[in-house]
Design a protein around this motif. Structure first.
Motif, PDB file in Angstrom:
ATOM      1  N   VAL A 189      -9.472 -14.943  -1.793  1.00 22.03           N
ATOM      2  CA  VAL A 189      -8.327 -14.528  -2.599  1.00 22.03           C
ATOM      3  C   VAL A 189      -8.763 -13.554  -3.691  1.00 22.03           C
ATOM      4  O   VAL A 189      -8.118 -12.515  -3.907  1.00 22.03           O
ATOM      5  CB  VAL A 189      -7.632 -15.758  -3.223  1.00 22.03           C
ATOM      6  CG1 VAL A 189      -6.543 -15.316  -4.211  1.00 22.03           C
ATOM      7  CG2 VAL A 189      -7.024 -16.639  -2.136  1.00 22.03           C
ATOM      8  N   PHE A 190      -9.843 -13.863  -4.385  1.00 21.16           N
ATOM      9  CA  PHE A 190     -10.342 -12.978  -5.432  1.00 21.16           C
ATOM     10  C   PHE A 190     -10.743 -11.627  -4.836  1.00 21.16           C
ATOM     11  O   PHE A 190     -10.497 -10.568  -5.438  1.00 21.16           O
ATOM     12  CB  PHE A 190     -11.528 -13.620  -6.159  1.00 21.16           C
ATOM     13  CG  PHE A 190     -11.127 -14.515  -7.296  1.00 21.16           C
ATOM     14  CD1 PHE A 190     -10.261 -15.578  -7.071  1.00 21.16           C
ATOM     15  CD2 PHE A 190     -11.610 -14.315  -8.567  1.00 21.16           C
ATOM     16  CE1 PHE A 190      -9.885 -16.422  -8.122  1.00 21.16           C
ATOM     17  CE2 PHE A 190     -11.237 -15.142  -9.622  1.00 21.16           C
ATOM     18  CZ  PHE A 190     -10.371 -16.195  -9.392  1.00 21.16           C
ATOM     19  N   TYR A 191     -11.386 -11.653  -3.670  1.00 19.36           N
ATOM     20  CA  TYR A 191     -11.782 -10.406  -3.001  1.00 19.36           C
ATOM     21  C   TYR A 191     -10.545  -9.574  -2.687  1.00 19.36           C
ATOM     22  O   TYR A 191     -10.516  -8.360  -2.934  1.00 19.36           O
ATOM     23  CB  TYR A 191     -12.536 -10.733  -1.713  1.00 19.36           C
ATOM     24  CG  TYR A 191     -13.140  -9.531  -1.021  1.00 19.36           C
ATOM     25  CD1 TYR A 191     -14.508  -9.294  -1.071  1.00 19.36           C
ATOM     26  CD2 TYR A 191     -12.345  -8.623  -0.309  1.00 19.36           C
ATOM     27  CE1 TYR A 191     -15.065  -8.185  -0.436  1.00 19.36           C
ATOM     28  CE2 TYR A 191     -12.888  -7.516   0.310  1.00 19.36           C
ATOM     29  CZ  TYR A 191     -14.260  -7.304   0.250  1.00 19.36           C
ATOM     30  OH  TYR A 191     -14.799  -6.200   0.875  1.00 19.36           O
ATOM     31  N   ASP A 192      -9.525 -10.233  -2.146  1.00 19.06           N
ATOM     32  CA  ASP A 192      -8.327  -9.524  -1.714  1.00 19.06           C
ATOM     33  C   ASP A 192      -7.525  -8.980  -2.891  1.00 19.06           C
ATOM     34  O   ASP A 192      -7.205  -7.779  -2.941  1.00 19.06           O
ATOM     35  CB  ASP A 192      -7.460 -10.469  -0.874  1.00 19.06           C
ATOM     36  CG  ASP A 192      -6.119  -9.858  -0.507  1.00 19.06           C
ATOM     37  OD1 ASP A 192      -6.114  -8.721  -0.018  1.00 19.06           O
ATOM     38  OD2 ASP A 192      -5.088 -10.514  -0.725  1.00 19.06           O
ATOM     39  N   LEU A 193      -7.194  -9.831  -3.860  1.00 21.71           N
ATOM     40  CA  LEU A 193      -6.273  -9.440  -4.919  1.00 21.71           C
ATOM     41  C   LEU A 193      -6.927  -8.568  -5.984  1.00 21.71           C
ATOM     42  O   LEU A 193      -6.334  -7.577  -6.434  1.00 21.71           O
ATOM     43  CB  LEU A 193      -5.657 -10.680  -5.555  1.00 21.71           C
ATOM     44  CG  LEU A 193      -4.796 -11.534  -4.626  1.00 21.71           C
ATOM     45  CD1 LEU A 193      -4.236 -12.732  -5.378  1.00 21.71           C
ATOM     46  CD2 LEU A 193      -3.666 -10.712  -4.025  1.00 21.71           C
ATOM     47  N   LEU A 194      -8.129  -8.937  -6.417  1.00 20.64           N
ATOM     48  CA  LEU A 194      -8.795  -8.174  -7.482  1.00 20.64           C
ATOM     49  C   LEU A 194      -9.627  -7.025  -6.935  1.00 20.64           C
ATOM     50  O   LEU A 194     -10.103  -6.188  -7.705  1.00 20.64           O
ATOM     51  CB  LEU A 194      -9.675  -9.101  -8.324  1.00 20.64           C
ATOM     52  CG  LEU A 194      -8.943 -10.272  -8.990  1.00 20.64           C
ATOM     53  CD1 LEU A 194      -9.903 -11.086  -9.855  1.00 20.64           C
ATOM     54  CD2 LEU A 194      -7.770  -9.775  -9.827  1.00 20.64           C
ATOM     55  N   GLY A 195      -9.800  -6.994  -5.621  1.00 25.18           N
ATOM     56  CA  GLY A 195     -10.551  -5.915  -5.000  1.00 25.18           C
ATOM     57  C   GLY A 195      -9.661  -5.045  -4.129  1.00 25.18           C
ATOM     58  O   GLY A 195      -9.279  -3.941  -4.509  1.00 25.18           O
ATOM     59  N   SER A 196      -9.279  -5.569  -2.962  1.00 17.72           N
ATOM     60  CA  SER A 196      -8.529  -4.759  -1.990  1.00 17.72           C
ATOM     61  C   SER A 196      -7.174  -4.297  -2.520  1.00 17.72           C
ATOM     62  O   SER A 196      -6.801  -3.123  -2.365  1.00 17.72           O
ATOM     63  CB  SER A 196      -8.328  -5.560  -0.697  1.00 17.72           C
ATOM     64  OG  SER A 196      -9.558  -5.859  -0.090  1.00 17.72           O
ATOM     65  N   THR A 197      -6.412  -5.223  -3.138  1.00 15.25           N
ATOM     66  CA  THR A 197      -5.076  -4.852  -3.609  1.00 15.25           C
ATOM     67  C   THR A 197      -5.144  -3.777  -4.681  1.00 15.25           C
ATOM     68  O   THR A 197      -4.426  -2.764  -4.621  1.00 15.25           O
ATOM     69  CB  THR A 197      -4.336  -6.087  -4.153  1.00 15.25           C
ATOM     70  OG1 THR A 197      -4.176  -7.039  -3.090  1.00 15.25           O
ATOM     71  CG2 THR A 197      -2.967  -5.705  -4.692  1.00 15.25           C
ATOM     72  N   LEU A 198      -6.005  -3.982  -5.674  1.00 16.62           N
ATOM     73  CA  LEU A 198      -6.143  -2.978  -6.732  1.00 16.62           C
ATOM     74  C   LEU A 198      -6.723  -1.688  -6.177  1.00 16.62           C
ATOM     75  O   LEU A 198      -6.335  -0.589  -6.599  1.00 16.62           O
ATOM     76  CB  LEU A 198      -7.029  -3.525  -7.851  1.00 16.62           C
ATOM     77  CG  LEU A 198      -6.481  -4.728  -8.628  1.00 16.62           C
ATOM     78  CD1 LEU A 198      -7.476  -5.157  -9.707  1.00 16.62           C
ATOM     79  CD2 LEU A 198      -5.137  -4.397  -9.254  1.00 16.62           C
TER      80      LEU A 198
END
Length: 316
Positions: free
Chosen positions: A139-148
């Motif tokens: 979740v941290f990878y996706d939201l704070l990385g991929s999404t941003l």
């Protein structure tokens, strides 16, 4: 069969089944259904599932490594893609080859090499192969990385190479309106609040239902991809996104002391095929849509062949 083989079989069956079912439904249902389903998942389904899965997630340890690794993957992918663009441009100038939409093509090539489908596809893969204990890392990878990265750097590059433009305020607003980011904060704040067993069980079941619907949505969208172009370029971008970047950063993280299931979660997220958001951005900024479509379709199929590699190299 060995444990990794059993895990892959258990993963491939629901993923393939969900995507194929979605493909079939996408062929017979009205074309508007995937759009409505996507809206439901974006605004309601995925945010609630994040809250549900975070309740049983282990957030101890240096979980901040996940978004840092995500940004390292995004920047490395962009850097390798840019190097490929310069080599191609040099070759074309030497042989006198020119194309009418060169910059739009370059924009799609960069996006496909940078941003992965770490939500709709990365979540079920992580949950199936690793379980809920380290789901927070995904979740941290996706939201704070991929999404941003998608709605930040990705949109900025699209505006640079395409015909659209966005102000910083509009860009920031799009990121802040992402409901999954708000659900991450809510889930972290209330993950230890006790709930009645019925409510907690219902949340978990809803979360898994969202995962199934996400796989069906991928199939529906794939069924609507009608134009394929730039297979050679798409293959190069996939080699960068799904092979080179995970391989380089995987061994780099291992050298820095990141091991075990946290490393595997990060690797699985890095190795996801290009996100559907790359097609949305390509259409919004008049980039090369055919290249984006081809990279998404080929990447989704390629995932079934690359997952055994990562389990073999980094599995525990």
């Amino acid at each position: 069969m060995s444990s990794p083989e059993i895990k892959l079989l258990e993963l491939y069956m629901p993923i393939a089944g969900g995507v194929l079912l979605g493909w079939f439904l996408g062929c017979i249902l009205p074309k508007s259904v995937p759009a409505y389903l996507g809206q439901f998942l974006f605004w309601i389904g995925v945010p609630i599932s994040i809250v549900a899965f975070l309740r049983r997630t282990n957030l101890s340890g240096p979980i901040w490594i996940a978004p840092v690794a995500a940004w390292a993957a995004i920047l490395l992918g962009a850097g390798l893609a840019w190097a490929g663009i310069q080599i191609r441009a040099s070759f074309q100038s030497n042989v006198g080859v020119e194309t009418d939409r060169e910059e739009q093509n370059q924009g799609s090539f960069l996006l496909a090499s940078m941003v992965g489908n770490t939500g709709y596809l990365g979540y079920p893969v992580t949950l199936a192969l690793v379980g809920q204990e380290y789901f927070g890392w995904a979740v941290f990878y996706d939201l704070l990385g991929s999404t941003l990265g998608t709605y930040g750097l990705g949109v900025a590059l699209a505006a640079r190479f395409g015909t659209g433009a966005n102000s910083f305020g509009q860009l920031l607003g799009a990121v802040l309106k992402t409901p999954a980011l708000w659900s991450l904060g809510f889930g972290l704040a209330f993950r230890l609040v006790p709930l009645p067993d019925l409510v907690d069980t219902s949340l978990q079941r809803f979360g898994w239902t969202v995962i199934a619907l996400s796989l069906m949505l991928i199939g529906m969208r794939l069924s609507q991809l009608s134009s394929w172009g730039g297979v050679r370029q798409a293959s190069i971008s996939l080699a960068i996104k799904m092979l080179l970047v995970p391989l380089v950063l995987g061994y780099g993280l291992r050298g820095l002391g990141v091991t075990g299931l946290p490393l595997l979660v990060i690797l699985l997220q890095m190795a996801m095929p290009p996100a559907f958001a790359t097609l949305i951005i390509a259409e919004a900024y008049d980039l090369d849509r055919d290249l984006a479509v081809t990279a998404i379709a080929l990447g989704t199929a390629l995932l079934f062949f690359t997952l055994p590699i990562w389990l073999w190299l980094f599995g525990v």
